[in-house]
Design an enzyme around this catalytic site. Sequence first.
Site, PDB file in Angstrom:
ATOM      1  N   GLY A  69       2.659   5.544   4.528  1.00 46.23           N
ATOM      2  CA  GLY A  69       1.672   6.025   5.424  1.00 46.23           C
ATOM      3  C   GLY A  69       0.737   5.832   5.688  1.00 46.23           C
ATOM      4  N   THR A 119       3.139  -0.825   8.594  1.00 41.72           N
ATOM      5  CA  THR A 119       4.242  -1.410  10.206  1.00 41.72           C
ATOM      6  C   THR A 119       3.296  -1.149  11.085  1.00 41.72           C
ATOM      7  OG1 THR A 119       5.862   0.135   8.810  1.00 41.72           O
ATOM      8  CG2 THR A 119       6.544  -0.595  11.350  1.00 41.72           C
ATOM      9  N   HIS A 173      -7.612  34.675  -8.915  1.00 41.50           N
ATOM     10  CA  HIS A 173      -7.474  33.654 -10.097  1.00 41.50           C
ATOM     11  C   HIS A 173      -8.140  32.560  -9.100  1.00 41.50           C
ATOM     12  CE1 HIS A 173      -4.211  30.849 -11.219  1.00 41.50           C
ATOM     13  NE2 HIS A 173      -4.563  30.210  -9.879  1.00 41.50           N
ATOM     14  N   GLU A 174      -7.752  32.742  -7.613  1.00 41.50           N
ATOM     15  CA  GLU A 174      -8.794  31.356  -6.780  1.00 41.50           C
ATOM     16  C   GLU A 174     -10.414  31.675  -7.212  1.00 41.50           C
ATOM     17  OE1 GLU A 174      -6.909  29.451  -5.766  1.00 41.50           O
ATOM     18  OE2 GLU A 174      -5.014  30.262  -5.767  1.00 41.50           O
ATOM     19  N   HIS A 190     -11.087  29.840 -10.225  1.00 40.53           N
ATOM     20  CA  HIS A 190     -10.943  28.377 -10.026  1.00 40.53           C
ATOM     21  C   HIS A 190     -13.129  27.917  -9.642  1.00 40.53           C
ATOM     22  CE1 HIS A 190      -7.801  27.299 -10.872  1.00 40.53           C
ATOM     23  NE2 HIS A 190      -6.692  28.173 -10.093  1.00 40.53           N
ATOM     24  N   GLY A 226       0.897  -1.004   0.025  1.00 47.07           N
ATOM     25  CA  GLY A 226      -0.410  -0.183   0.174  1.00 47.07           C
ATOM     26  C   GLY A 226       0.963   1.197   0.199  1.00 47.07           C
ATOM     27  N   PRO A 227       0.793   2.483   0.023  1.00 53.24           N
ATOM     28  CA  PRO A 227       1.168   3.822  -0.158  1.00 53.24           C
ATOM     29  C   PRO A 227       1.384   3.950   0.798  1.00 53.24           C
ATOM     30  CG  PRO A 227      -1.502   3.737  -0.629  1.00 53.24           C
ATOM     31  CD  PRO A 227      -1.495   2.853  -0.473  1.00 53.24           C
ATOM     32  N   ASP A 274      -1.314  24.556 -11.709  1.00 56.41           N
ATOM     33  CA  ASP A 274      -2.955  23.744 -12.087  1.00 56.41           C
ATOM     34  C   ASP A 274      -2.616  23.459 -14.047  1.00 56.41           C
ATOM     35  OD1 ASP A 274      -3.952  25.638 -10.311  1.00 56.41           O
ATOM     36  OD2 ASP A 274      -4.491  27.175 -11.584  1.00 56.41           O
ATOM     37  N   GLY A 277      -0.157   2.773   7.319  1.00 60.04           N
ATOM     38  CA  GLY A 277      -0.601   1.588   8.749  1.00 60.04           C
ATOM     39  C   GLY A 277       0.033   0.418   8.294  1.00 60.04           C
TER      40      GLY A 277
HETATM   41  P1  ADP Z   1       3.333   3.061   6.523  1.00 59.45           P
HETATM   42  O1  ADP Z   1       2.653   1.954   5.717  1.00 59.45           O
HETATM   43  O2  ADP Z   1       4.489   3.361   6.234  1.00 59.45           O
HETATM   44  O3  ADP Z   1       4.473   1.562   6.997  1.00 59.45           O
HETATM   45  P2  ADP Z   1       3.338   3.125   9.328  1.00 59.45           P
HETATM   46  O4  ADP Z   1       2.463   1.617   9.750  1.00 59.45           O
HETATM   47  O5  ADP Z   1       4.221   3.376  10.016  1.00 59.45           O
HETATM   48  O6  ADP Z   1       3.031   3.248   7.888  1.00 59.45           O
HETATM   49  O7  ADP Z   1       2.090   4.634   9.758  1.00 59.45           O
HETATM   50  C1  ADP Z   1       2.566   5.220  10.654  1.00 59.45           C
HETATM   51  C2  ADP Z   1       1.630   6.220  11.311  1.00 59.45           C
HETATM   52  O8  ADP Z   1       0.243   7.112  10.860  1.00 59.45           O
HETATM   53  C3  ADP Z   1       1.333   5.420  12.354  1.00 59.45           C
HETATM   54  O9  ADP Z   1       2.227   5.131  13.295  1.00 59.45           O
HETATM   55  C4  ADP Z   1       0.328   5.650  13.271  1.00 59.45           C
HETATM   56  O10 ADP Z   1       0.057   6.958  13.997  1.00 59.45           O
HETATM   57  C5  ADP Z   1      -0.457   6.584  11.612  1.00 59.45           C
HETATM   58  N1  ADP Z   1      -1.683   5.605  11.061  1.00 59.45           N
HETATM   59  C6  ADP Z   1      -1.340   5.058   9.936  1.00 59.45           C
HETATM   60  N2  ADP Z   1      -2.529   4.067   9.752  1.00 59.45           N
HETATM   61  C7  ADP Z   1      -3.331   4.073  10.186  1.00 59.45           C
HETATM   62  C8  ADP Z   1      -4.435   4.135  10.804  1.00 59.45           C
HETATM   63  N3  ADP Z   1      -5.442   2.810   9.958  1.00 59.45           N
HETATM   64  N4  ADP Z   1      -5.131   4.332  12.324  1.00 59.45           N
HETATM   65  C9  ADP Z   1      -4.330   5.211  12.932  1.00 59.45           C
HETATM   66  N5  ADP Z   1      -3.435   5.576  12.930  1.00 59.45           N
HETATM   67  C10 ADP Z   1      -2.789   5.021  11.362  1.00 59.45           C
HETATM   68 ZN    ZN Z   2      -4.694  28.118  -9.532  1.00 51.62          ZN
HETATM   69 MG    MG Z   3       6.520   1.535   7.262  1.00 52.10          MG
END
Ligand code: ADP
Ligand code: ZN
Ligand code: MG
Length: 610
Positions: free
Chosen positions: A208, A212, A426-427, A430, A205-206, A503, A210
Amino acid sequence: MNEVKKPRQPLMFYYLLALAALVLFNSFLAPLLFSPRVTEVDYSEFIRMTEEKKIAEVMVEENQILFSDADGALYKTGLMDDPELTQRLYASGAKFSSQIVEEMSPILSFLISWALPILIFVGLGQYLSKKMVEKAGGGAGSMMFGMGKSNAKVYVKSTSGIKFDDVAGEDEAKEILSEIVDFLHNPKKYEQIGAKMPKGALLVGPPGTGKTLLAKAVAGEANVPFFSISGSEFVEMFVGMGAAKVRDLFKQANEKAPCIVFIDEVDAIGGKRDGRIGGNDEREQTLNQLLTEMDGFDSSKGVVILAATNRPESLDPALLRPGRFDRRVPVELPDLQGREAILRVHAKNVQTQDNIDYGAVARAASGASGAELANIVNEAALRAVRDGRRLVTQADLEESVEVIIAGYQKKNRVMSDKEKMVVAYHEIGHALVAAKQSHSAPVHKITIIPRTSGALGYTMQVEEGEHFLLTKEELENKIATFTGGRAAEALIFKQITTGASNDIEQATRLARAMITRYGMSDEFGMVAMEQLTNQYLGGDTTLACSAETASRIDEVVRNLISAQYHKAYDILHENLPQLHALAKYLYEHETITGDEFMDILNKTPPQLTE
Ligand code: ADP
Ligand code: ZN
Ligand code: MG
């Protein structure tokens, strides 16, 4: 969970430190410690002592006289031009000697000044590296200074561990993973029926979202030891080191089974092996070792391997075949509900007012990842502290959504009046184009306060609900909205500025995608001419068509954007009084909310046709 980190300094650092200490020791400390104390006295005192016959031994040196008294205490005094010196000393009965201070034997002095410090440092080094190994969670023999040891950190079982409850949303991922937890709790149930647990699961997944966090939650739920290591930690300077670390990791894991091994950012070692000359030998060896180890162990023992990556397409196919990472757990960006849930989870840790509407914040933060949402809550708390309040308010949360999207407000950036006017038009351009088209997300807020990201102003549109499909018409309207800013500049000021660069980029990307990926042009129809390569990291595309087609695509993209630009220009031209009224308000107030916007829009009388 107690994460034990292992401090690692390059070897060179220790050697330099030891050398420095050695020099210091020899030049300052050793003379202090090992030479006897000599009291300096003046010449008259020396004469007095000779007269009183207090001197036992004496030695006349080139420019000083060293002597001792009956108790063996040492003195020295400067040498004077004293012709009677010898006579006087002889009379005092002092013994002339050539060596008063007992010099250390050369061997002893060598031992003390060189060998001893080296011994001390080697001992210290051994002790430290032993400690590191113990902390790293294994007793296996280590090479010098812990080289070649796996850096797997053991997350010690603990009741304060992260649980599934701490991960909001991501229900599908949790469902898949809870099966693994169940297996670790009672493997018997699975054995009886003859079911084998998957050896590994790959979280994709992308950034951040979750991944890890989920892996930690699995360990917390299963309540088993958790070995966590990042793929990049296997990458070493010397060929063979990474493979040794993999072996070591699995050896430790087997000893601690049932347990979970988590390899984060696995693409660092799991990338496709290609036959390129000068390929990365070390990385390939490490990967081969990983493949071998994954085949080698028996999953019924209860070692489960989790890995995370945001570049699944770059992984070597051998890693993904059944028997290795055969479960793929998608961890996607959260939807509206998920975003709200994540906000709530993180808001539990901060003091908030009671009446917070998390749904509204979640709607505004469309497209944000879990990590960004966590950051939004934290920013809001920081903002409350800055303002000297004890509770986080709705306004704090909404402002921090903007901070995450567009950066902080630049307090001291002064725009000239003329520039401010251009940005205001400009804004509004939009926003007005968006408002006058059907199926556009309503305008939520417009500001022309410069941001640290470089944006001079921005228009925030917030969808009411959630959208998964977009029609061709909606996409076209989006492109028209993007071009609305530039159209307003051209219409009002008869000149154009650099302010529209972002834009233009977005409009172009959308238009290209419509033609090359969504099959929305009459000319090309349903032919995929671009492929998405990095879908979780920005979404790069590669063109897969002939050069002629490529240039034809460029032309069609140009026509599409140009048509939408003219549509936007016409919309603004037809609503000139509204454009002026709204831009004036924005120029004066710097911020306009969606409600104020609609209010002015509806109240301003339409243009009189000539
Ligand atoms: P990655 O997918 O890049 O491994 P992480 O698991 O490190 O992302 O997530 C980073 C932080 O974002 C976590 O420590 C948490 O605080 C927050 N976070 C991300 N996803 C969730 C989720 N589904 N629920 C709660 N916190 C989340
Ligand atoms: Zn613009
Ligand atoms: Mg990670």
